[in-house]
Design an enzyme around this catalytic site. Sequence first.
Site, PDB file in Angstrom:
ATOM      1  N   MET A 149       0.774  -1.181   0.000  1.00 31.78           N
ATOM      2  CA  MET A 149       0.000   0.000   0.000  1.00 31.78           C
ATOM      3  C   MET A 149       0.824   1.258   0.000  1.00 31.78           C
ATOM      4  O   MET A 149       0.247   2.309  -0.084  1.00 31.78           O
ATOM      5  CB  MET A 149      -0.986  -0.018   1.146  1.00 31.78           C
ATOM      6  CG  MET A 149      -0.597   0.756   2.386  1.00 31.78           C
ATOM      7  SD  MET A 149       0.954   0.479   3.175  1.00 31.78           S
ATOM      8  CE  MET A 149       1.015  -1.211   3.437  1.00 31.78           C
ATOM      9  N   PRO A 150       2.119   1.183   0.056  1.00 27.98           N
ATOM     10  CA  PRO A 150       2.841   2.457  -0.004  1.00 27.98           C
ATOM     11  C   PRO A 150       2.591   3.182  -1.320  1.00 27.98           C
ATOM     12  O   PRO A 150       2.515   2.569  -2.377  1.00 27.98           O
ATOM     13  CB  PRO A 150       4.310   2.044   0.104  1.00 27.98           C
ATOM     14  CG  PRO A 150       4.290   0.723   0.757  1.00 27.98           C
ATOM     15  CD  PRO A 150       3.033   0.063   0.259  1.00 27.98           C
ATOM     16  N   LEU A 151       2.426   4.485  -1.204  1.00 27.22           N
ATOM     17  CA  LEU A 151       2.384   5.356  -2.374  1.00 27.22           C
ATOM     18  C   LEU A 151       3.692   6.124  -2.364  1.00 27.22           C
ATOM     19  O   LEU A 151       3.970   6.876  -1.431  1.00 27.22           O
ATOM     20  CB  LEU A 151       1.188   6.310  -2.294  1.00 27.22           C
ATOM     21  CG  LEU A 151       1.140   7.402  -3.362  1.00 27.22           C
ATOM     22  CD1 LEU A 151       1.067   6.802  -4.760  1.00 27.22           C
ATOM     23  CD2 LEU A 151      -0.034   8.333  -3.103  1.00 27.22           C
ATOM     24  N   ALA A 167       3.928   7.476   1.427  1.00 26.94           N
ATOM     25  CA  ALA A 167       2.746   7.373   2.285  1.00 26.94           C
ATOM     26  C   ALA A 167       2.520   5.886   2.532  1.00 26.94           C
ATOM     27  O   ALA A 167       2.499   5.086   1.584  1.00 26.94           O
ATOM     28  CB  ALA A 167       1.539   8.000   1.613  1.00 26.94           C
TER      29      ALA A 167
END
Length: 126
Positions: free
Chosen positions: A1-3, A72
Amino acid sequence: MPLVRIALRRGQSPQYLAALRNGIYRAMRETFNVPENDRFILINQHDPDEFDYDPNYLGISRSDKLVIVQIACNNTRTVEQKQAFYKRMAEVLAEEPGLRPEDLFINLLETAKENWSFGNGIAQYV
């Protein structure tokens, strides 16, 4: 899920940019418990007058090759995982594309799991 958002000065080759993306993803997979195919990476290139930084903040000698990586991610990792991640990213990017560790600036923006929607208007992690 990291952006992942990567910012650097304009002028690098497509191969250099691919090496940045691939290296960051590799470091996330190896040390940050990021699952396979969880890859969302944006690159923003800037003209010199749009990319301002201090070349010696905290006694670190930076060059115009500075790469700023902002990620993020969920607020679930330990301090030790974060330290291992920073170190591994610097090692991988030094290998390819040859980025000096002094020219790597990393910032994590941690958020709760309910703050993500990967599509279809659904909070998949809730």
